[in-house]
Design a protein around this motif. Structure first.
Motif, PDB file in Angstrom:
ATOM      1  N   HIS A   1     100.924  14.359-111.183  1.00  0.00           N
ATOM      2  CA  HIS A   1     102.233  13.714-111.088  1.00  0.00           C
ATOM      3  C   HIS A   1     103.106  14.060-112.286  1.00  0.00           C
ATOM      4  N   ALA A   2     102.516  14.047-113.472  1.00  0.00           N
ATOM      5  CA  ALA A   2     103.285  14.381-114.685  1.00  0.00           C
ATOM      6  C   ALA A   2     103.764  15.827-114.637  1.00  0.00           C
ATOM      7  N   ALA A   3     102.888  16.731-114.192  1.00  0.00           N
ATOM      8  CA  ALA A   3     103.270  18.142-114.115  1.00  0.00           C
ATOM      9  C   ALA A   3     104.328  18.369-113.038  1.00  0.00           C
ATOM     10  N   LEU A   4     104.180  17.684-111.892  1.00  0.00           N
ATOM     11  CA  LEU A   4     105.191  17.794-110.836  1.00  0.00           C
ATOM     12  C   LEU A   4     106.549  17.331-111.347  1.00  0.00           C
ATOM     13  N   TRP A   5     106.566  16.233-112.078  1.00  0.00           N
ATOM     14  CA  TRP A   5     107.824  15.681-112.564  1.00  0.00           C
ATOM     15  C   TRP A   5     108.532  16.666-113.495  1.00  0.00           C
ATOM     16  N   LYS A   6     107.750  17.333-114.341  1.00  0.00           N
ATOM     17  CA  LYS A   6     108.344  18.334-115.238  1.00  0.00           C
ATOM     18  C   LYS A   6     108.950  19.495-114.459  1.00  0.00           C
ATOM     19  N   GLU A   7     108.428  19.741-113.262  1.00  0.00           N
ATOM     20  CA  GLU A   7     108.935  20.826-112.418  1.00  0.00           C
ATOM     21  C   GLU A   7     109.948  20.320-111.391  1.00  0.00           C
ATOM     22  N   ASP A   8     110.438  19.076-111.569  1.00  0.00           N
ATOM     23  CA  ASP A   8     111.415  18.462-110.662  1.00  0.00           C
ATOM     24  C   ASP A   8     110.866  18.266-109.261  1.00  0.00           C
ATOM     25  N   LEU A   9     109.573  18.035-109.160  1.00  0.00           N
ATOM     26  CA  LEU A   9     108.912  17.798-107.886  1.00  0.00           C
ATOM     27  C   LEU A   9     108.393  16.370-107.826  1.00  0.00           C
ATOM     28  N   ASP A  10     107.974  15.938-106.646  1.00  0.00           N
ATOM     29  CA  ASP A  10     107.609  14.544-106.455  1.00  0.00           C
ATOM     30  C   ASP A  10     106.610  14.436-105.306  1.00  0.00           C
ATOM     31  N   LEU A  11     105.968  13.271-105.186  1.00  0.00           N
ATOM     32  CA  LEU A  11     105.032  12.989-104.105  1.00  0.00           C
ATOM     33  C   LEU A  11     105.415  11.690-103.418  1.00  0.00           C
ATOM     34  N   LEU A  12     105.439  11.688-102.088  1.00  0.00           N
ATOM     35  CA  LEU A  12     105.712  10.467-101.347  1.00  0.00           C
ATOM     36  C   LEU A  12     104.434   9.677-101.101  1.00  0.00           C
ATOM     37  N   TYR A  13     103.424  10.317-100.506  1.00  0.00           N
ATOM     38  CA  TYR A  13     102.189   9.581-100.204  1.00  0.00           C
ATOM     39  C   TYR A  13     100.976  10.484-100.315  1.00  0.00           C
TER      40      TYR A  13
ATOM     41  N   THR B   1     104.283   6.160-113.582  1.00  0.00           N
ATOM     42  CA  THR B   1     105.621   6.061-114.161  1.00  0.00           C
ATOM     43  C   THR B   1     106.078   7.438-114.610  1.00  0.00           C
ATOM     44  N   ALA B   2     107.404   7.587-114.746  1.00  0.00           N
ATOM     45  CA  ALA B   2     107.997   8.821-115.272  1.00  0.00           C
ATOM     46  C   ALA B   2     109.330   8.466-115.902  1.00  0.00           C
ATOM     47  N   ASP B   3     109.587   9.004-117.072  1.00  0.00           N
ATOM     48  CA  ASP B   3     110.838   8.729-117.795  1.00  0.00           C
ATOM     49  C   ASP B   3     111.055   7.237-117.982  1.00  0.00           C
TER      50      ASP B   3
ATOM     51  N   GLU C   1     104.329  24.261-115.256  1.00  0.00           N
ATOM     52  CA  GLU C   1     103.578  23.137-115.813  1.00  0.00           C
ATOM     53  C   GLU C   1     102.336  22.813-114.986  1.00  0.00           C
ATOM     54  N   LEU C   2     102.384  23.061-113.696  1.00  0.00           N
ATOM     55  CA  LEU C   2     101.230  22.788-112.851  1.00  0.00           C
ATOM     56  C   LEU C   2     100.044  23.664-113.235  1.00  0.00           C
TER      57      LEU C   2
ATOM     58  N   PHE D   1      95.030  23.667-103.214  1.00  0.00           N
ATOM     59  CA  PHE D   1      96.217  22.816-103.146  1.00  0.00           C
ATOM     60  C   PHE D   1      97.370  23.436-103.925  1.00  0.00           C
ATOM     61  N   LEU D   2      97.107  23.892-105.147  1.00  0.00           N
ATOM     62  CA  LEU D   2      98.168  24.492-105.959  1.00  0.00           C
ATOM     63  C   LEU D   2      98.725  25.749-105.303  1.00  0.00           C
ATOM     64  N   HIS D   3      97.880  26.531-104.663  1.00  0.00           N
ATOM     65  CA  HIS D   3      98.357  27.746-104.012  1.00  0.00           C
ATOM     66  C   HIS D   3      99.260  27.426-102.828  1.00  0.00           C
ATOM     67  N   GLU D   4      98.893  26.415-102.032  1.00  0.00           N
ATOM     68  CA  GLU D   4      99.775  26.067-100.908  1.00  0.00           C
ATOM     69  C   GLU D   4     101.086  25.471-101.417  1.00  0.00           C
ATOM     70  N   LEU D   5     101.016  24.643-102.454  1.00  0.00           N
ATOM     71  CA  LEU D   5     102.238  24.113-103.048  1.00  0.00           C
ATOM     72  C   LEU D   5     103.106  25.244-103.584  1.00  0.00           C
ATOM     73  N   SER D   6     102.492  26.266-104.158  1.00  0.00           N
ATOM     74  CA  SER D   6     103.234  27.412-104.661  1.00  0.00           C
ATOM     75  C   SER D   6     103.939  28.160-103.529  1.00  0.00           C
ATOM     76  N   MET D   7     103.313  28.188-102.346  1.00  0.00           N
ATOM     77  CA  MET D   7     103.966  28.810-101.191  1.00  0.00           C
ATOM     78  C   MET D   7     105.226  28.035-100.817  1.00  0.00           C
ATOM     79  N   TYR D   8     105.161  26.707-100.871  1.00  0.00           N
ATOM     80  CA  TYR D   8     106.356  25.897-100.583  1.00  0.00           C
ATOM     81  C   TYR D   8     107.447  26.159-101.621  1.00  0.00           C
ATOM     82  N   ARG D   9     107.065  26.254-102.875  1.00  0.00           N
ATOM     83  CA  ARG D   9     108.054  26.507-103.925  1.00  0.00           C
ATOM     84  C   ARG D   9     108.675  27.893-103.758  1.00  0.00           C
TER      85      ARG D   9
END
Length: 604
Positions: free
Chosen positions: A218-230, A281-283, A194-195, A123-131
């Motif tokens: 979710h916390a790590a995504l938020w630190k990287e300015d990323l988010d999840l819808l579903y 939650t975040a922030d 952070e991920l 999962f992290l590797h595919e997300l890294s491809m998107y980034r």
């Protein structure tokens, strides 16, 4: 380039690129040219194989195709290759892992099969491809950007905007594949984001591990300015090491024990996961992640709705890439044509054949065909549709013809693909103890018409019938605007067999004209079969009778809603921020009341 923009609620722009580029190192270093371009997995040998395989293996939603088709907004889903896929050596599985398909990187299959990686690492590797795609495309003609609730997103006319979704709770499993309790963690210092830092730390709990994994992600995504819808709780296989809910049978082409349902509804770990997702939650602000019911078994979905009510959650429900059965739950039970105990790949299940619900008849005195919905329980019952609409959620109608019920009934009968499989416990829940064998399916269904309309008619009309049935359920609920809760979730590049005339994302404009043509046809045929009256709105959205044709301007509004505006409205409300975009585009927003993010948290 087309003038209109298009939305997709569920697609996989980089899934095939992922399968063709195994990377030992993190972050991804795949160049932009490979990330953007089409990857056609078939070669000349496959030209002799059935066209279904050609359509499945052909590229459908690469970034280049998204650009050409003006599909500029959608939910990009990440799904880690499951053990059942990697370990399947028969049928289509053998094709995927042979020299016939190129250029698949077979290290993916071997590393999953031999438990050398975790689902979370993939999962992290595919997300890294998107980034990597976002970073490399920044200065190009079509920049790719992420949609996030953390910060405003500036949208240019040519920008491609991705929200992120996760298909399958197994993606959150940080143990080595098929080795529960044996944690896979990264090497500290090999990446600075952070991920990866979070991945290097093992989980602290022995129970509800998926919930902790989600919170930390979710916390790590938020630190990287990323988010999840579903997040989709389950996918196409039984994965015991992180079982959140039983899955619905949905794999015809591969043979492996993992494809057959073995569980019983929503597990306690699944309930803990839902609670974690809804209460993130975040922030200091609520930032819930929505639950996608796709791939959940019928019992799991009913358990999920009960759990939401028990806990007082009012979050929108997502059904991201689905078809409909055309039945209420009780009607579906009564439509059972055949059932028998079976052992498939060593797994005890119940084989079930359901007489499909009729959509309507289309044709003339010479060529006429009766259309049917796909009755498999992976598709939505009417109760599912009602739950989504009442929650102000969103239904993404799939463009996979198998989900839509396209196949000829005779073809299904000859291929043996008419049967689905339920776990023994869930069969008993639905039908009571014991399994019976009723009249043979061929006797129940009768002979197929010798002459039937061609694929270019049948497949788009099957799509229109699925949309029309959702409108019929909405009308029964007293709604005249149920169309505002429907969009397209193509599942493209997810190894699907796409609708004729819309085989890839470049043809989304053709799909718009196709729906303009076939929705009124489907409405008339559906009314002749079911007697429900008009379903498409009249002038200014008013109720009309079947004696009057749909208002052309309103029909265009409905189709634009299905293909873009509904999805955009849903995402913009989810973000709860005023995105920067052209004023003319803002004026075209469909006005639908939907709770903002801060109003969809748990009731006290």
């Amino acid at each position: 380039m087309p003038n209109n923009k298009y939305f997709d609620f569920h697609f996989h722009p980089l899934f095939k690129q992922m399968l063709c580029n195994w990377e030992d190192n993190y972050p991804s270093a795949v160049p932009l040219s490979e990330l953007e371009n089409n990857l056609d997995l078939k070669n000349y040998l496959l030209e002799k194989i059935d066209s279904m395989f050609l359509n499945i293996l052909g590229s459908q939603s690469s970034v280049t195709q998204l650009q050409k088709g003006n599909v500029l907004l959608g939910v990009a889903n990440i799904v880690a290759l499951e053990f059942g896929f990697a370990d399947s050596r028969k049928g289509f599985g053998a094709i995927l892992q042979s020299n016939i398909t190129r250029p698949l990187d077979l290290r993916y299959f071997s590393n999953v099969r031999e438990s050398k990686t975790s689902y979370y690492r993939m999962f992290l590797h595919e997300l890294s491809m998107y980034r990597n795609l976002v970073a490399l495309s920044e200065n190009g003609n079509h920049p790719v950007k992420f949609l996030s609730r953390k910060q405003k997103t500036t949208i240019g006319d040519n920008d491609i905007i991705f929200a992120l979704g996760i298909e399958g709770g197994h993606n959150l499993c940080r143990d080595y594949v098929a080795k529960k309790g044996y944690a896979d963690t990264g090497k500290p210092g090999t990446a600075d984001d952070e991920l990866w830092k979070d991945f290097c730390k093992p989980l602290t709990t022995t129970q509800a591990r998926s919930a902790e994994s989600l919170r930390r992600l979710h916390a790590a995504l938020w630190k990287e300015d990323l988010d999840l819808l579903y997040v989709t709780l389950t996918h196409l296989t039984h994965i015991d090491q992180q079982l959140l809910a039983n899955h619905a049978f949905g794999m015809k082409m591969l043979n492996h024990a993992a494809f057959y349902p073995q569980g019983y509804g929503l597990e306690q770990e699944g309930k803990d996961f839902i609670t974690a997702a809804y209460e993130l939650t975040a922030d200091g602000n609520p930032t819930p992640v929505l639950i996608d019911t796709k791939h959940m078994s019928l019992k799991s979905r009913m358990d999920f709705y009960d759990y939401r009510r028990e806990k007082g959650y009012t979050h929108p429900i997502v059904a991201s890439h689905v078809g409909v059965t055309g039945y209420t739950l009780n009607e579906w039970k009564l439509a059972k044509a055949h059932a028998a105990p079976a052992t498939k790949e060593g797994v005890r299940v119940n084989e079930v054949v359901t007489e499909p619900q009729k959509c309507g008849t289309y044709g003339n005195l010479i060529v006429k065909d009766q259309y049917h919905y796909n009755p498999w329980s992976i598709n939505l019952m009417d109760e599912d549709i009602e739950e989504v609409i009442e929650s102000k959620g969103m239904i993404g109608v799939s463009l996979d013809v198998r989900i839509l019920g396209f196949e000829s009934r005779v073809a299904q009968l000859l291929s043996g693909e008419h049967a689905e499989y339920l776990s023994v416990n869930e069969y008993n829940w639905a039908f009571g103890r014991g399994t019976d064998t009723n009249t043979a399916l061929a006797e129940v269904r009768g002979a197929e018409e010798a002459l039937i309309p061609g694929k270019d008619t049948r497949q788009p009309l099957a799509l229109a019938f699925n949309i029309v049935h959702i409108l019929a359920v909405g009308k029964r609920m007293g709604m005249t605007d149920a169309w505002k809760y429907i969009t397209i979730g193509s599942d493209f590049d997810g190894l699907v067999n796409p609708v004729q005339l819309a085989e890839d994302c470049t043809l989304r404009p053709a799909l718009e004209s196709t729906l303009m043509r076939w929705l009124p046809v489907a409405e008339r045929a559906y009314d002749q079969e079911h007697g429900v009256g008009a379903l498409l709105p009249g002038t200014n959205g008013t109720q009309r009778s079947m004696n009057t044709e749909p208002d052309l301007q309103m029909l265009q509004t409905v189709v634009r809603g299905l293909l873009y505006e509904n999805g955009r409205r849903f995402l913009y409300n989810w973000c709860n921020i005023p995105l920067v975009h052209p004023a003319a585009e803002e004026a075209a927003l469909v006005n639908v009341t939907m709770p903002a993010v801060e109003t969809i948290t748990k009731k006290e």
